[in-house]
Write a protein that holds these residues in place. Structure first.
Motif, PDB file in Angstrom:
ATOM      1  N   ILE A   1      32.064  -4.980   9.034  1.00  0.00           N
ATOM      2  CA  ILE A   1      30.873  -5.793   8.759  1.00  0.00           C
ATOM      3  C   ILE A   1      29.711  -4.908   8.317  1.00  0.00           C
ATOM      4  O   ILE A   1      28.977  -5.229   7.372  1.00  0.00           O
ATOM      5  CB  ILE A   1      30.485  -6.624   9.998  1.00  0.00           C
ATOM      6  CG1 ILE A   1      31.579  -7.655  10.293  1.00  0.00           C
ATOM      7  CG2 ILE A   1      29.146  -7.325   9.793  1.00  0.00           C
ATOM      8  CD1 ILE A   1      31.384  -8.426  11.583  1.00  0.00           C
ATOM      9  N   LEU A   2      29.536  -3.767   8.967  1.00  0.00           N
ATOM     10  CA  LEU A   2      28.470  -2.848   8.573  1.00  0.00           C
ATOM     11  C   LEU A   2      28.700  -2.295   7.172  1.00  0.00           C
ATOM     12  O   LEU A   2      27.748  -2.020   6.437  1.00  0.00           O
ATOM     13  CB  LEU A   2      28.364  -1.702   9.581  1.00  0.00           C
ATOM     14  CG  LEU A   2      27.789  -2.084  10.958  1.00  0.00           C
ATOM     15  CD1 LEU A   2      27.825  -0.895  11.895  1.00  0.00           C
ATOM     16  CD2 LEU A   2      26.363  -2.586  10.814  1.00  0.00           C
TER      17      LEU A   2
ATOM     18  N   LEU B   1      29.930 -11.027  15.608  1.00  0.00           N
ATOM     19  CA  LEU B   1      28.485 -10.900  15.415  1.00  0.00           C
ATOM     20  C   LEU B   1      28.164 -10.346  14.024  1.00  0.00           C
ATOM     21  O   LEU B   1      28.629  -9.274  13.657  1.00  0.00           O
ATOM     22  CB  LEU B   1      27.901  -9.983  16.488  1.00  0.00           C
ATOM     23  CG  LEU B   1      26.382  -9.772  16.438  1.00  0.00           C
ATOM     24  CD1 LEU B   1      25.663 -11.093  16.709  1.00  0.00           C
ATOM     25  CD2 LEU B   1      25.955  -8.708  17.455  1.00  0.00           C
ATOM     26  N   GLY B   2      27.385 -11.090  13.270  1.00  0.00           N
ATOM     27  CA  GLY B   2      26.927 -10.637  11.956  1.00  0.00           C
ATOM     28  C   GLY B   2      27.856 -10.945  10.814  1.00  0.00           C
ATOM     29  O   GLY B   2      27.488 -10.741   9.647  1.00  0.00           O
ATOM     30  N   MET B   3      29.059 -11.465  11.069  1.00  0.00           N
ATOM     31  CA  MET B   3      30.030 -11.693  10.000  1.00  0.00           C
ATOM     32  C   MET B   3      29.513 -12.680   8.956  1.00  0.00           C
ATOM     33  O   MET B   3      29.422 -12.357   7.755  1.00  0.00           O
ATOM     34  CB  MET B   3      31.357 -12.191  10.575  1.00  0.00           C
ATOM     35  CG  MET B   3      32.388 -12.602   9.518  1.00  0.00           C
ATOM     36  SD  MET B   3      32.969 -11.238   8.510  1.00  0.00           S
ATOM     37  CE  MET B   3      34.132 -10.482   9.667  1.00  0.00           C
ATOM     38  N   MET B   4      29.190 -13.898   9.361  1.00  0.00           N
ATOM     39  CA  MET B   4      28.808 -14.936   8.403  1.00  0.00           C
ATOM     40  C   MET B   4      27.485 -14.600   7.712  1.00  0.00           C
ATOM     41  O   MET B   4      27.328 -14.816   6.503  1.00  0.00           O
ATOM     42  CB  MET B   4      28.718 -16.295   9.108  1.00  0.00           C
ATOM     43  CG  MET B   4      30.001 -16.710   9.834  1.00  0.00           C
ATOM     44  SD  MET B   4      31.442 -16.768   8.746  1.00  0.00           S
ATOM     45  CE  MET B   4      31.153 -18.318   7.891  1.00  0.00           C
ATOM     46  N   LEU B   5      26.536 -14.034   8.464  1.00  0.00           N
ATOM     47  CA  LEU B   5      25.241 -13.661   7.870  1.00  0.00           C
ATOM     48  C   LEU B   5      25.416 -12.545   6.848  1.00  0.00           C
ATOM     49  O   LEU B   5      24.806 -12.577   5.767  1.00  0.00           O
ATOM     50  CB  LEU B   5      24.277 -13.226   8.972  1.00  0.00           C
ATOM     51  CG  LEU B   5      22.866 -12.809   8.502  1.00  0.00           C
ATOM     52  CD1 LEU B   5      22.186 -13.976   7.789  1.00  0.00           C
ATOM     53  CD2 LEU B   5      22.027 -12.347   9.693  1.00  0.00           C
ATOM     54  N   SER B   6      26.261 -11.572   7.158  1.00  0.00           N
ATOM     55  CA  SER B   6      26.487 -10.462   6.233  1.00  0.00           C
ATOM     56  C   SER B   6      27.174 -10.938   4.962  1.00  0.00           C
ATOM     57  O   SER B   6      26.865 -10.462   3.861  1.00  0.00           O
ATOM     58  CB  SER B   6      27.323  -9.370   6.908  1.00  0.00           C
ATOM     59  OG  SER B   6      26.625  -8.788   7.996  1.00  0.00           O
ATOM     60  N   LEU B   7      28.119 -11.884   5.087  1.00  0.00           N
ATOM     61  CA  LEU B   7      28.762 -12.438   3.905  1.00  0.00           C
ATOM     62  C   LEU B   7      27.747 -13.159   3.022  1.00  0.00           C
ATOM     63  O   LEU B   7      27.770 -13.039   1.787  1.00  0.00           O
ATOM     64  CB  LEU B   7      29.881 -13.399   4.314  1.00  0.00           C
ATOM     65  CG  LEU B   7      31.136 -12.770   4.923  1.00  0.00           C
ATOM     66  CD1 LEU B   7      32.060 -13.851   5.473  1.00  0.00           C
ATOM     67  CD2 LEU B   7      31.879 -11.925   3.891  1.00  0.00           C
ATOM     68  N   GLN B   8      26.840 -13.907   3.653  1.00  0.00           N
ATOM     69  CA  GLN B   8      25.801 -14.590   2.890  1.00  0.00           C
ATOM     70  C   GLN B   8      24.902 -13.596   2.166  1.00  0.00           C
ATOM     71  O   GLN B   8      24.515 -13.819   1.008  1.00  0.00           O
ATOM     72  CB  GLN B   8      24.959 -15.469   3.819  1.00  0.00           C
ATOM     73  CG  GLN B   8      25.663 -16.732   4.290  1.00  0.00           C
ATOM     74  CD  GLN B   8      24.772 -17.571   5.184  1.00  0.00           C
ATOM     75  OE1 GLN B   8      24.088 -17.046   6.064  1.00  0.00           O
ATOM     76  NE2 GLN B   8      24.784 -18.879   4.980  1.00  0.00           N
ATOM     77  N   ASN B   9      24.580 -12.487   2.825  1.00  0.00           N
ATOM     78  CA  ASN B   9      23.725 -11.472   2.200  1.00  0.00           C
ATOM     79  C   ASN B   9      24.383 -10.884   0.961  1.00  0.00           C
ATOM     80  O   ASN B   9      23.729 -10.644  -0.054  1.00  0.00           O
ATOM     81  CB  ASN B   9      23.409 -10.354   3.206  1.00  0.00           C
ATOM     82  CG  ASN B   9      22.467 -10.803   4.298  1.00  0.00           C
ATOM     83  OD1 ASN B   9      21.733 -11.791   4.128  1.00  0.00           O
ATOM     84  ND2 ASN B   9      22.455 -10.096   5.421  1.00  0.00           N
TER      85      ASN B   9
ATOM     86  N   LEU C   1      34.379 -12.802  -3.996  1.00  0.00           N
ATOM     87  CA  LEU C   1      35.238 -12.488  -2.862  1.00  0.00           C
ATOM     88  C   LEU C   1      34.541 -12.831  -1.554  1.00  0.00           C
ATOM     89  O   LEU C   1      35.148 -13.408  -0.639  1.00  0.00           O
ATOM     90  CB  LEU C   1      35.626 -11.008  -2.896  1.00  0.00           C
ATOM     91  CG  LEU C   1      36.596 -10.520  -1.818  1.00  0.00           C
ATOM     92  CD1 LEU C   1      37.882 -11.340  -1.841  1.00  0.00           C
ATOM     93  CD2 LEU C   1      36.902  -9.034  -2.018  1.00  0.00           C
ATOM     94  N   ALA C   2      33.248 -12.488  -1.442  1.00  0.00           N
ATOM     95  CA  ALA C   2      32.485 -12.833  -0.242  1.00  0.00           C
ATOM     96  C   ALA C   2      32.409 -14.347  -0.064  1.00  0.00           C
ATOM     97  O   ALA C   2      32.523 -14.867   1.057  1.00  0.00           O
ATOM     98  CB  ALA C   2      31.082 -12.231  -0.328  1.00  0.00           C
ATOM     99  N   SER C   3      32.220 -15.074  -1.169  1.00  0.00           N
ATOM    100  CA  SER C   3      32.150 -16.533  -1.114  1.00  0.00           C
ATOM    101  C   SER C   3      33.480 -17.127  -0.650  1.00  0.00           C
ATOM    102  O   SER C   3      33.509 -18.072   0.148  1.00  0.00           O
ATOM    103  CB  SER C   3      31.777 -17.079  -2.498  1.00  0.00           C
ATOM    104  OG  SER C   3      31.807 -18.489  -2.507  1.00  0.00           O
ATOM    105  N   GLU C   4      34.576 -16.567  -1.144  1.00  0.00           N
ATOM    106  CA  GLU C   4      35.897 -17.070  -0.751  1.00  0.00           C
ATOM    107  C   GLU C   4      36.122 -16.880   0.745  1.00  0.00           C
ATOM    108  O   GLU C   4      36.585 -17.789   1.436  1.00  0.00           O
ATOM    109  CB  GLU C   4      36.978 -16.336  -1.552  1.00  0.00           C
ATOM    110  CG  GLU C   4      38.388 -16.793  -1.209  1.00  0.00           C
ATOM    111  CD  GLU C   4      39.435 -16.085  -2.061  1.00  0.00           C
ATOM    112  OE1 GLU C   4      40.624 -16.196  -1.722  1.00  0.00           O
ATOM    113  OE2 GLU C   4      39.062 -15.428  -3.041  1.00  0.00           O
TER     114      GLU C   4
END
Length: 276
Positions: free
Chosen positions: A38-39, A73-81, A95-98
């Motif tokens: 995630i980081l 923790l932080g997975m969905m927010l990081s993908l959105q970023n 890829l992040a959207s998928e």
């Protein structure tokens, strides 16, 4: 070796480990690897970000992992970023959207919604990538005679000579090789190259309509022109070229034991590199 090179090496190894279904549960259960991936989504090197996303996409193929991935923790927010960042390449955003849509569907008619999300993103990819970019496809080979590291080296040499091969991963325990190739390269070229070793014989593994597998032999008398690589650049995007460090991209996925050993090494690197 710089910290950035170390990060790229580790994330590429995690990506290759995650490509093997036998390793996916162990990676998700590990306390260091998933937070580290995630980081990596916020890493300044776009290659690191893409490899980290690809690793998570592989992990999400295991349905049992999806709730854990979504709740990390932080997975969905990081993908959105990644999806919203203006500097993210188009394919990285897709890829992040998928991944985001697959995880969002976890727990509520997961299988149907995930498949629909993946199909939607694949359709969008054609628009974003444009007509000048050549798409990649995946071919699974079953290789009779792939019994040891010597035979694997022969197989690597044969595949690396083929122009249009992007990357490949070995699953030694089941004598298989998963190869990513450009869409304009015929699978028969892979069979011709491997069969030319005289000690191994390749068959293509395809999925049947009922979810089973079928092995298709390559025609020995087929005339297939194999264009060889003469000059491989240092780096091209994942859909265009071999990965930067070919020796690492094609090894370490052979067995569960080897995979878990590298997983421990990767976790130690992540623990040293980040403060949780």
């Amino acid at each position: 070796m710089s910290a950035e090179v170390d990060a790229l090496t580790v994330v590429n190894q995690l990506r290759d480990l995650a490509a093997d279904p036998l390793n996916r549960r162990a990676i998700v259960e590990d306390q260091g690897c998933l937070p580290g991936l995630i980081l990596f989504f916020d890493h300044p090197n776009p290659q690191v970000v893409y490899s980290a996303l690809l690793a998570v996409r592989y992990l999400a193929e295991c349905r049992a992992n999806r709730e854990k991935l979504k709740g990390e923790l932080g997975m969905m927010l990081s993908l959105q970023n990644v999806m919203q960042k203006s500097t993210s390449p188009g394919e990285t955003k897709l890829l992040a959207s998928e991944i985001y849509e697959i995880l969002q569907s976890a727990g509520k008619e997961e299988a149907e919604q995930a498949e629909a999300a993946a199909a939607s993103c694949r359709r969008k990819a054609h628009f974003f990538l444009g007509s000048n970019n050549k798409r990649a496809k995946t071919v699974v080979l079953h290789i009779d005679g792939l019994d040891d590291s010597t035979r694997r080296s022969l197989c690597e040499e044969a595949l690396l000579k083929i122009r249009g091969v992007i990357s490949f991963t070995f699953q030694m325990a089941v004598k298989r090789c998963v190869v990513r190739i450009r869409s304009d390269l015929k699978a028969e070229a892979l069979g011709t190259a491997i069969n030319s070793t005289k000690v191994m014989k390749a068959q293509q593994v395809v999925k049947t309509e009922d979810g089973g597998e079928l092995m298709l032999p390559f025609q020995e008398d087929a005339s297939v022109l194999v264009e060889e690589n003469t000059d491989i650049p240092d780096y091209l995007p994942e859909d265009e070229s071999p990965s930067q460090e070919q020796d690492k991209a094609v090894t370490r996925v052979g067995s569960v034991t080897d995979g878990l050993g590298w997983l421990s090494t990767a976790a130690n690197f992540l623990t040293r590199s980040f403060y949780w």
